[in-house]
Every structure is written in C-alpha cells, then in structure tokens.
Design a protein around this motif. Structure first.
Motif, PDB file in Angstrom:
ATOM      1  N   UNK A   1      -3.583  -2.528   8.779  1.00 24.62           N
ATOM      2  CA  UNK A   1      -3.635  -3.891   8.264  1.00 24.62           C
ATOM      3  C   UNK A   1      -3.785  -3.896   6.750  1.00 24.62           C
ATOM      4  N   UNK A   2      -2.960  -4.704   6.098  1.00 31.45           N
ATOM      5  CA  UNK A   2      -3.077  -4.921   4.654  1.00 31.45           C
ATOM      6  C   UNK A   2      -3.379  -6.407   4.462  1.00 31.45           C
TER       7      UNK A   2
ATOM      8  N   UNK B   1     -11.638  -8.737  -9.190  1.00 29.79           N
ATOM      9  CA  UNK B   1     -11.074  -7.518  -9.769  1.00 29.79           C
ATOM     10  C   UNK B   1      -9.552  -7.501  -9.624  1.00 29.79           C
ATOM     11  N   UNK B   2      -9.066  -7.980  -8.458  1.00 28.26           N
ATOM     12  CA  UNK B   2      -7.616  -8.006  -8.255  1.00 28.26           C
ATOM     13  C   UNK B   2      -6.941  -8.866  -9.337  1.00 28.26           C
ATOM     14  N   UNK B   3      -7.568 -10.007  -9.621  1.00 28.36           N
ATOM     15  CA  UNK B   3      -7.012 -10.915 -10.618  1.00 28.36           C
ATOM     16  C   UNK B   3      -6.965 -10.254 -11.986  1.00 28.36           C
ATOM     17  N   UNK B   4      -8.074  -9.616 -12.334  1.00 26.61           N
ATOM     18  CA  UNK B   4      -8.155  -8.955 -13.643  1.00 26.61           C
ATOM     19  C   UNK B   4      -7.153  -7.807 -13.737  1.00 26.61           C
TER      20      UNK B   4
ATOM     21  N   UNK C   1      -6.679   0.647  -1.015  1.00 26.46           N
ATOM     22  CA  UNK C   1      -6.228  -0.649  -0.510  1.00 26.46           C
ATOM     23  C   UNK C   1      -6.173  -1.683  -1.633  1.00 26.46           C
ATOM     24  N   UNK C   2      -7.159  -1.659  -2.501  1.00 27.78           N
ATOM     25  CA  UNK C   2      -7.172  -2.585  -3.638  1.00 27.78           C
ATOM     26  C   UNK C   2      -5.886  -2.451  -4.448  1.00 27.78           C
ATOM     27  N   UNK C   3      -5.517  -1.206  -4.777  1.00 28.48           N
ATOM     28  CA  UNK C   3      -4.332  -1.018  -5.610  1.00 28.48           C
ATOM     29  C   UNK C   3      -3.034  -1.223  -4.823  1.00 28.48           C
TER      30      UNK C   3
ATOM     31  N   UNK D   1      -0.460  -3.697  -6.549  1.00 27.88           N
ATOM     32  CA  UNK D   1       0.909  -3.249  -6.826  1.00 27.88           C
ATOM     33  C   UNK D   1       1.924  -4.132  -6.099  1.00 27.88           C
ATOM     34  N   UNK D   2       1.600  -4.510  -4.879  1.00 29.52           N
ATOM     35  CA  UNK D   2       2.551  -5.335  -4.113  1.00 29.52           C
ATOM     36  C   UNK D   2       2.687  -6.730  -4.708  1.00 29.52           C
ATOM     37  N   UNK D   3       1.577  -7.304  -5.154  1.00 25.39           N
ATOM     38  CA  UNK D   3       1.682  -8.605  -5.827  1.00 25.39           C
ATOM     39  C   UNK D   3       2.515  -8.461  -7.105  1.00 25.39           C
TER      40      UNK D   3
END
Length: 583
Positions: free
Chosen positions: A308-309, A323-326, A353-355, A359-361
């Motif tokens: 799951x992602x 953090x994802x936003x930054x 998973x964070x990266x 990367x996908x966004x």
C-alpha cells in the motif's frame, strides 16, 4: 582511456570473429580460479548451440588464433570449452605506464551532469548525534566520487529550521528571559548582533521546552502561537530565529568539519516556504490535490504496487504544511535555482515511503523535467554490539562529538602503547587515524545494510580497517623516503608473481571506480583498496625493494609502489579521509 578488461575482451572478440563466430562471444571476466589463470572466457560454451559445434572445438580454434597475440599469453582451451589465459607482462607494463600518465588514473569521463545531493538534514538548536553520522559520511563520499567523475555536484545540508520546534525554543526563552527586547512588540530599534544564548544553552532549551509541551497544555498552546507569529514574520521572533540559525550553523560547521564533511549550500526548510502557496495552487489546478478528511492530499498509488502506498498529504486540516510539502517545495526551489539532472537523497532507509510519495507527486505535477532523476539512497542503521541502535552506556543517544572523541582516544591509547611518539604528535595522528576508522568502518559496508559499530575492531591496525589502509600508505611513504632520490617514472615489466598481482590489481581502478560511481557505492572502493593494500604488503614481504642490487629493477619497484600509493591516496580522498606522514 579504455578499461583493460574491455581491451582484453576486444582482443578475444577479434579472435572469435576471425574464426567465423560472433565477436560478442569474446566477453572476458577475471578468473574465479586465480591459481589456474588470470582471465577466462566462456564464449565457446554460449556459441556451441548456435554453431552446432562442440564448445571445446570452438575454444580450440580461438586459442590457436590467440597464440600470436601481444595482449594475452598462455592461452589454454580447457574442456568442455573454457578459455583460460594470462595477460602478457610487457603489455601489462605498457598499460599501467599509460594509466600512470593519463588523467585521473585512466577513468573514462562521461558527459558531466549537474547533481544536487541532500545529505545533511540536522535540525538547528540540536547537537549532532550518531544518527547523523551515516548521512554525512556516505553523502560526502558519494559527492566526492561523482565530482571525480567530472560532474558538477552541489552538496546541500538542508537544515530543519521551521515548524513547532522554533516556537518551543522562543516560548521557553521568553519564560527564562522575559525582559529581552525581542519580546517587546513596541520596540522599533535595532536588535543586538550577539545572540542572547550560547550553543550550550540553546541545546538545553529545546529538550526542556519539548518536555514541557507534552505535559503543559498552556505552554504547548503558547509555543504553537509563537510558531504562527514567527511564520507571519513577527519582527522580534524573526530576530531570535536568525540568532538560532547563526549559533547553530556555526556549531554544525565545526562538528561536520571534524568529520571532514563540507556542504556547498546550507539551505533550510524555511527557504522552501515561499514556494509552497503557488505549488499547492498548481496541484489543485491540475486536479491532483483534493480534500480528504479535511486534509489536502494527492493520490500516488499505482496498480502495480505490491504494498500500500497511501495518499501524500500536502496540507493538514488546519492548513499547516508537512515534511512532504517542504520536500516538494524544495524540489521546486532546486529546479528553479540549479536545473539539476539528478537529485540524490542520502537518508535513513526507513524514510523510503516518504520519498516514494514525494517523487510520485513530483512526477505527476511535473515539478521537474521527465528526464531529471530523483533518487533515494537509503542507508541502514548503525548498531552497537548488542545489535540495537548505537547508544551511550547510559542508554541515551550519543552526541557525534563524543563518539569522535572516544574513537580518537582509543587510537591515541594504541599509539602510545606501542610507539615512542611525543604526546602532541600522537594526538594529531590519532585524529587522522580515528577519522579513517570511523569512515572506513561505515563505508566498507553496503549503505543499505545495518552494521555494527565496533570501536575495537575499527581502530585495529590489522585486518579490513581504515588504520590498516593508512598503515600501508605510510609504509610506502617510508620506503620512498629511504630511497632518498627522485622517484623514477617508468614501471618495468613484472618479474615475479607478487609484483604482477599488484600491477593487475592497480589496473582495476577504473573498473571499480565506474561501479562505485554508477551505483553510489563507496563500499566497492573500500573492498578494492583492501585488496590493493594486501597485494602491496605481499609484494613488500616477498621482495627486497631497497636491497635490490639491479638498479633498473629497483627503480621499477620504486616507480610501481609510488604509483600504488597514488592510487590508494586517491581512493581514501574519495572516501573522505587522508593518511598521516608516519604511524
């Protein structure tokens, strides 16, 4: 300069082609039976089916064709169809002399790229601890390797300087020193140039404030409000924040310098904040971002995913960024400022998973061109002998400067116990050797794997350790000093097994470097120099270098070991440490 293995493969391929077979069958590998031969080719086995011939018949033909070769010798066809052979000694000497006079030991430089490496990640107002060690050491080595390959590489510390931690520090400071001018909102004058705290005070303030916020709701609310005021550019709070940055960065630079780790940029999370509003709006305009349970998210799962992602959260329900936003905004900033071909993140593998989400966004939103590589270089955990994450004897997280001190002390004790050196020299050498122990101990492991940090083993002057590599280099320096003349330039034809083995290993540098560069794999350089050091020491013990009466031979030996030293020193420079003059 063409790699030796490629030259040999071409020579064997020519022979296959001359016998009427595909030249691709001539691919050569280093022998897995060095007691039988130096190189081997299994092409006859692969060609048997296509040419409807017994493989040994093909191998016999090719072996016969190679009898006149000036590159290989002692070619033998071995049933059922292997080709075993050695490199011609004269050709080896000519190749290594060419390698010696070429740029960068003959590595092949590809088209240069612009690369950003994110390998810092410490938070301001907090001391560096052992958790920061691997990112710093691995990232620094990868940076040096990629630069050596001819790329323009930008190392970024990417400091954590935003969010609630700043509000916590400001609120605790206000409680302790309420009369500071920064908290007088009617003050319009210039603020002091000197910070109202030292790094030691700052490092004590944050954990104290963090602890308070967990048990005191009112304090936590004031810290949250202070964070909002800072982010809304309150004049006094911004001045305190700038003091925090200055004091913290100066201390971080001092401690990273002890590791011989250096950044080109000291960018911060706050630098990415101006890019967030437009980026968020763009995600909405493209139909990628939508509201889910009050939060703004982007779906990044793919049908082929085996696990799951989850959706990537861009903004929390209260509008706060994460953090994802930054990290996404930082990609926007890096693309605007540098237009890199690659961005490499050297971070704990538990952040994969964070990266993956980030990367996908980035790809969905086209934050970077399609051919820009976003790469995650995840590293494993540094553990103690108990197999658990490395901690102090008291069970806490060890400060990085304390770990460096302990390693240096261990090396110093070994120096003083076995050698007659004055204390000052021993201390200086202990720092140099200690750094090799730390870095080689880490880098000799594949980055993605966990490893055990063993002070006793890493500081040993024997075995697969940094001090052993340095001892080998210092031994060569000592021989060259005793030689006492201008170092000869020409490496002569090998006249013994140990000498040829050393020369063959030296020719492997370009191959190993290419692998280390392509795979971001400093551990391959470590394995290489350990083999090279062993080959040199075997040659040293079997050869009377300085006592050799034949002057031409002696000069050839000296030229050889001098160049061996050059290769070893190049490699340890790429790994991030250096050798002392004596040990």
């Amino acid at each position: 300069m063409e790699k030796l293995l490629s030259i040999i493969s071409r020579e064997i391929g020519d022979a296959f082609e001359a016998c009427g077979y595909e030249r691709e069958l001539g691919r050569v590998t280093v022998s897995n039976r060095p007691d039988l031969c130096e190189y081997q080719c299994n092409g006859a086995m692969a060609g048997a089916k296509k040419y409807h011939k017994a493989p040994f018949m093909i191998a016999d033909e090719v072996a016969e064709k190679l009898q006149s070769s000036k590159v290989v010798k002692d070619v033998a066809s071995v049933k059922p169809g292997f080709l075993n052979f050695n490199l011609d000694n004269e050709y080896l000497a000519s190749y290594i002399n060419q390698m010696k006079t070429s740029k960068k030991h003959g590595i092949e430089l590809s088209a240069p790229e612009k690369i950003v490496i994110d390998y810092g990640g410490p938070n301001v107002a907090k001391p560096l601890h052992v958790g920061h060690l691997r990112s710093a050491i691995i990232g620094e080595s990868v940076k040096r390797i990629l630069r050596y390959a001819g790329n323009e590489v930008i190392g970024d510390a990417h400091l954590g300087d935003w969010g609630l931690q700043m509000g916590l520090i400001i609120t605790e400071l206000k409680e302790r020193k309420p009369d500071l001018v920064y908290f007088d909102h009617e003050y319009t004058g210039e603020y002091p140039e000197e910070a109202p705290f030292t790094i030691s005070e700052l490092e004590e303030i944050y954990p104290c404030a963090s602890g308070k916020a967990k048990v005191d709701e009112e304090f936590a609310k004031r810290a949250h409000d202070a964070t909002v005021m800072l982010q809304n550019k309150d004049r006094g709070y911004t001045a305190i924040w700038n003091h925090i940055l200055k004091v913290s960065i100066e201390d971080l630079q001092k401690n990273y310098s002890k590791l011989d780790v250096h950044f080109d940029l000291w960018k911060k999370e706050s630098d990415a904040q101006p890019y967030i509003p437009d980026m968020v709006q763009m995600l909405k305009d493209k139909g990628l971002a939508y509201i889910s349970n009050g939060a703004l998210v982007v779906d990044v799962a793919k049908p082929e995913d085996t696990k799951e992602v989850p959706p990537c959260i861009i903004l929390k329900s209260d509008g706060a960024s994460l953090y994802q936003t930054t990290d996404l905004a930082t990609i926007v900033e890096r693309e605007k400022l540098f237009k890199p071909n690659r961005i490499i993140y050297v971070v704990d593998k538990r952040q994969e998973m964070h990266f993956t989400q980030v990367f996908r966004v980035s790809r969905l939103a086209e934050l970077v061109p399609e051919d820009t590589k976003l790469q995650f270089l995840g590293f494993g955990t540094m553990n103690g002998k108990d197999g658990k994450p490395f901690k102090t004897r008291q069970g806490g997280v060890m400060r990085l400067e304390h770990l460096i001190r302990d390693i240096n002390d261990a090396v110093y004790d070994k120096i003083m116990a076995s050698r007659d050196e004055d204390e000052e020299t021993a201390r200086e050498n202990a720092k140099i050797i200690g750094l090799s122990a730390i870095k080689y101990g880490d880098l000799s492991n594949q980055a993605s794997k966990d490893y055990v940090f063993d002070v006793d083993r890493f500081t040993s002057f024997e075995g697969n350790t940094g001090p052993y590599i340095l001892y080998t280099i210092v031994r060569i320096k000592s021989i060259l000093k005793k030689f006492g003349q201008e170092i000869p330039t020409a490496i002569t034809v090998p006249d013994g097994v140990a000498q040829k083995a050393l020369m063959l290993d030296m020719t492997r540098f370009a191959d190993v470097f290419a692998q280390a560069s392509a795979e971001y794999a400093p551990h391959k350089l470590c394995a290489y120099i350990y083999d090279l050091a062993n080959d040199f020491n075997r040659f040293y013990h079997e050869t009377k270098i300085l006592a050799e009466e034949d002057q031409d031979k002696k000069k050839g030996y000296i030229a050889l070991i001098s160049y061996c030293k050059d290769i070893l020193e190049t490699c340890i420079e790429l790994l991030g440490f250096a050798a002392p003059e004596k040990m």
